[in-house]
Design an enzyme around this catalytic site. Structure first.
Site, short mmCIF file in Angstrom:
data_model
loop_
_atom_site.label_atom_id
_atom_site.label_comp_id
_atom_site.label_asym_id
_atom_site.label_seq_id
_atom_site.Cartn_x
_atom_site.Cartn_y
_atom_site.Cartn_z
N CYS A 69 0.79 -1.23 0.00
CA CYS A 69 0.00 0.00 0.00
C CYS A 69 0.83 1.29 0.00
O CYS A 69 0.53 2.19 -0.78
CB CYS A 69 -1.07 0.01 1.08
N ARG A 87 8.18 -10.13 5.53
CA ARG A 87 7.72 -9.88 6.89
C ARG A 87 8.54 -10.75 7.82
O ARG A 87 8.71 -11.95 7.56
CB ARG A 87 6.23 -10.21 7.06
N GLN A 100 1.89 -11.13 -3.02
CA GLN A 100 0.44 -11.24 -2.95
C GLN A 100 -0.14 -10.86 -4.30
O GLN A 100 0.48 -10.14 -5.06
CB GLN A 100 -0.12 -10.28 -1.91
N ASP A 146 -2.24 -8.68 -4.61
CA ASP A 146 -3.06 -7.63 -4.01
C ASP A 146 -3.19 -6.43 -4.93
O ASP A 146 -2.48 -6.26 -5.90
CB ASP A 146 -2.56 -7.26 -2.62
N HIS A 200 -4.77 -2.14 -4.75
CA HIS A 200 -5.33 -1.05 -3.96
C HIS A 200 -6.18 -0.20 -4.88
O HIS A 200 -5.71 0.25 -5.93
CB HIS A 200 -4.22 -0.25 -3.30
N LYS A 233 -13.14 -5.25 7.53
CA LYS A 233 -12.72 -6.09 6.43
C LYS A 233 -13.63 -7.29 6.22
O LYS A 233 -14.30 -7.75 7.15
CB LYS A 233 -11.27 -6.55 6.62
N HIS A 243 -8.26 -2.12 0.04
CA HIS A 243 -7.16 -3.07 -0.08
C HIS A 243 -7.81 -4.42 -0.36
O HIS A 243 -8.76 -4.77 0.33
CB HIS A 243 -6.38 -3.23 1.22
#
Length: 650
Positions: free
Chosen positions: A332, A361, A379, A381, A383, A463, A509
């Site tokens: 993000c 991480r 990911q 992912d 945004h 979420k 997200h």
RNA sequence: GCCGUUGUAGCUCAGUUGGCAGAGCAGCUGAUUCGUAAUCAGCAGGUCGCCGGUUCAAAUCCGGCCAACGGCUCCA
């Protein structure tokens, strides 16, 4: 007096009759099978008296309540055996869990596997003694005094923590007893189909600041057959373990120089890239823009985003030229940089940035697991930067996309949780009201079932979490959709609205597969390593019958490769049976046998990995039914159809 | 991070009381040229996780570290 049975019939029983009496009045077999009873919906011991006009159900080992009772009683049985074998060991709690039970003991001496065997033997002995299990009621003070006298400080603490002044019950079997609400089986002889499975450390009351207890896990069933069936299921799950299959199928590896950071080998990388290509197809259709941001950033960025304060313990850092950098744990902040690069108009929104670059991480040692929990991953992912009006339609679109994608993998049953505002959160209640109702109404409009996890939302917004069930019934959390008002605020993001005024966008997200590493781990187990054609690292293996047909085999493989298929040729100096065995063990979807007949006709003989096995089928092999001879072109066409359809069957 | 277990050939594993490092599969070489789940023979393969200690002698005993595994806590 009268009681009512589950089929609605009434039955007359003597006053003061117990559950066992009711069972006996119905039949001898039932009386023998009864291990508890349900009186007006509440599970009780068999020797509990039954009130007049009660609704009675006899609980037998085969029912859910019966199994729970057996497991609970087996936990007691184990605790008795442990205290008998290891005097001075303190008892704590011993609940029923899925497939079994555990019991936590306070002791300085950890249990060994050898101890477990001894405990099992002692348990079997107590089963043989067939001790009656009886409930006794104590006042609170009596209970405290009793357990204090025994030096059972954990039990005393438990009793003191039970609110109110109601009397407490203990269950006694032989000379041993334990504080317990019950119910339990009438005697230890009713138990027996159990196995102690493992021993582990566990914190008292689940708090890592407390003492470490010794937890023994066990499994218990109604009878030996069920126990054996369970043991078999566990073995099957073990055979699907993605770490084992990853090694066997040459998909990935680890190095001690990069703990918990997977290396994808060529075959694993093929799957990895196939998944990314797969997701990209949907991105192209749905209007996402893929971006690539750096992996390390000056920590200043993470101070603005809040990661430095809230996430530092899970990040990797490095310093160069006296400047501190952090390795990004999420995409993000990078996407926000791109959004903020220029002045944005409402006409530009929604902007959907997707990225597949690596995230790192720091996970505490001891928590990582194969591919499903790692320190280095990517990911799928994205945004979304949206206007408030766009929140709902965008979420609905994501919901449809998620369903569409999960269906392709044949995940049964997608459970959706709405996690709402946590105690510690950013933003006003009005904003949270908005965000939660936006998520909820999108769910309702799409007619999907969901449940609410109160207080489980992210600090910046509520979420949605998507949990799927794999081929052997295990749940996995995959995707998530999160609504975020906080980061746009912290980064002072703006767009110019139709009113020519300055407005703040809202961020969504979301990830669908979640982490690619984790997803690959899950589908390895879901498919038991037998990937559908479109994902299979090797889609077909050409098996020349002997060296004489190598040239034709190579030619065929080259043709297939030119057509875009992933093909190998087995050039080993082995007999056909061995080549087939190798290909089967590698779970290659198609085996293309080429020999004299095929060379002459310009065909291949296709054997599918699902094609069966002479020995295992136990019947004479029917080659005509099992195999099909077809031209190379026809095979290419069939394979391409299967790939394009992302078909799960061959 | 905590409790416990494990680490020997590419893989799966054996290794007795401290006394020359083992097997099967895989690999390589040769023979065989084979029709739907393992052809035969030979050869090669080792920092016994790493570092230190005890001992005439350590895969084996002791200490430290690393990694993996089963749990606990954690999973933003």
């Amino acid at each position: 007096m009268h009681v009512e049975l589950p089929d609605g019939s009434k039955r007359e029983v003597p006053d003061g009759a117990t559950v066992a009496d009711v069972a006996a009045s119905i039949g001898k077999g039932l009386a023998r099978a009864a291990i508890a009873g349900k009186v007006n919906g509440k599970v009780v011991d068999v020797y509990s008296p039954v009130p007049d006009n009660a609704k009675i159900e006899i609980v037998t080992p085969k029912s859910e309540a019966g199994l729970d009772t057996i497991r609970h009683s087996t936990a007691h049985l184990m605790a008795m055996a442990v205290q008998d074998l290891f005097p001075g060991t303190q008892v704590t709690i011993g609940p029923v869990i899925e497939n079994g039970f555990f019991y936590d003991f306070g002791t300085d001496r950890p249990f060994s596997d050898e101890d477990l065997r001894r405990i099992e033997e002692k348990m079997a002995e107590i089963v043989k003694r067939d001790l009656p299990v009886r409930r006794e009621v104590l006042s609170r003070d009596e209970a405290i005094a009793t357990f204090e006298k025994l030096g059972e400080k954990y039990k005393v603490e438990i009793i003191k923590g039970i609110p109110g002044d109601e009397p407490l019950s203990v269950y006694r079997q032989g000379e041993w007893f334990d504080l317990c609400r019950g119910p339990h089986v009438p005697s230890t002889g009713r138990l027996g189909a159990f196995k102690l499975t493992s021993v582990a450390g566990a914190y008292w009351r689940g708090d890592e600041h407390n003492a470490m207890l010794q937890r023994i896990y066990g499994t218990a069933w109604a009878d030996k057959d069920e126990l054996n069936a369970y043991v078999k299921r566990v073995e099957e799950a073990k055979a699907r373990d993605h770490r084992k299959l990853g090694k066997e199928l040459d998909l990935f590896m680890f190095s001690q120089f990069a703990p918990s950071m997977p290396f994808f080998l060529p075959k694993g990388a093929t799957i990895y890239n196939a998944l990314i290509d797969f997701v990209r197809d949907f991105y192209a259709r749905d209007g996402y823009s893929e971006v690539i941001a750096p992996i390390i950033f000056d920590t200043e960025l993470f101070k603005i985003s809040g990661h430095y304060d809230n996430y530092k313990d899970n990040m990797f850092f490095s310093e160069i030229e006296e400047r501190e950098y952090g390795v990004k744990p999420m995409n993000c902040p990078g996407h926000i940089q791109i959004f903020a690069m220029e002045r944005r108009s409402y006409r530009d929104l929604p902007i959907r940035y997707a990225e597949f670059t690596r995230l790192h991480r720091y996970e505490r040692s001891g928590v990582t697991h194969g591919l499903v929990r790692v320190r280095s991953f990517a990911q799928d992912d994205a945004h979304l930067f949206v206007t408030p009006d766009q929140i709902e339609p965008e979420i609905e679109r994501e919901l449809r996309l998620i369903k569409e994608i999960y269906d392709i993998f044949d995940f049964k049953e997608v459970r959706i949780a709405l996690s709402t505002r946590p105690e510690k959160r950013l933003g006003s209640d009005a904003l949270w009201d908005n965000a939660e109702s936006a998520l909820e109404s999108a769910l309702k409009k799409n007619g999907v079932d969901y449940h609410i996890n109160p207080g489980e939302g992210a600090f910046y917004g509520p979420k949605l979490e998507f949990q799927v069930t794999d081929a052997i019934g295990r749940p996995w959390q995959l995707g998530t959709i999160q609504l975020d008002y906080a980061l746009p605020e912290r980064f002072q993001l703006h767009y110019i609205g139709a009113d020519n005024g300055v407005h703040q966008p809202v961020m969504i997200h979301r990830a669908i597969l979640g982490s690619l590493e984790r997803f690959i781990g899950i589908i390895i187990e879901h498919f038991a390593g037998a990937f559908p054609l479109w994902l299979a690292p090797v889609q077909a293996s050409v098996l020349p019958l002997s060296e004489k047909f190598l040239d034709y085999g190579r030619e065929t493989a080259a043709t297939l490769r030119k057509a875009g298929l992933r093909v190998e040729t087995d050039e080993s100096n082995e007999k056909l049976g061995a080549k087939i065995r190798d290909a089967q063990l590698k779970k290659i979807p198609y085996m293309l046998v080429v020999g004299e007949k095929e060379v002459a006709a310009g065909t291949v003989s296709v054997r599918k990995r699902t094609g069966g096995d002479q020995e295992r089928l136990g019947s004479p092999l029917n080659l005509d039914r099992l195999l099909r001879s077809m031209s190379v072109d026809d095979f290419v066409a069939e394979a391409k159809r299967g790939i394009a359809a992302r078909s799960l069957t061959l």
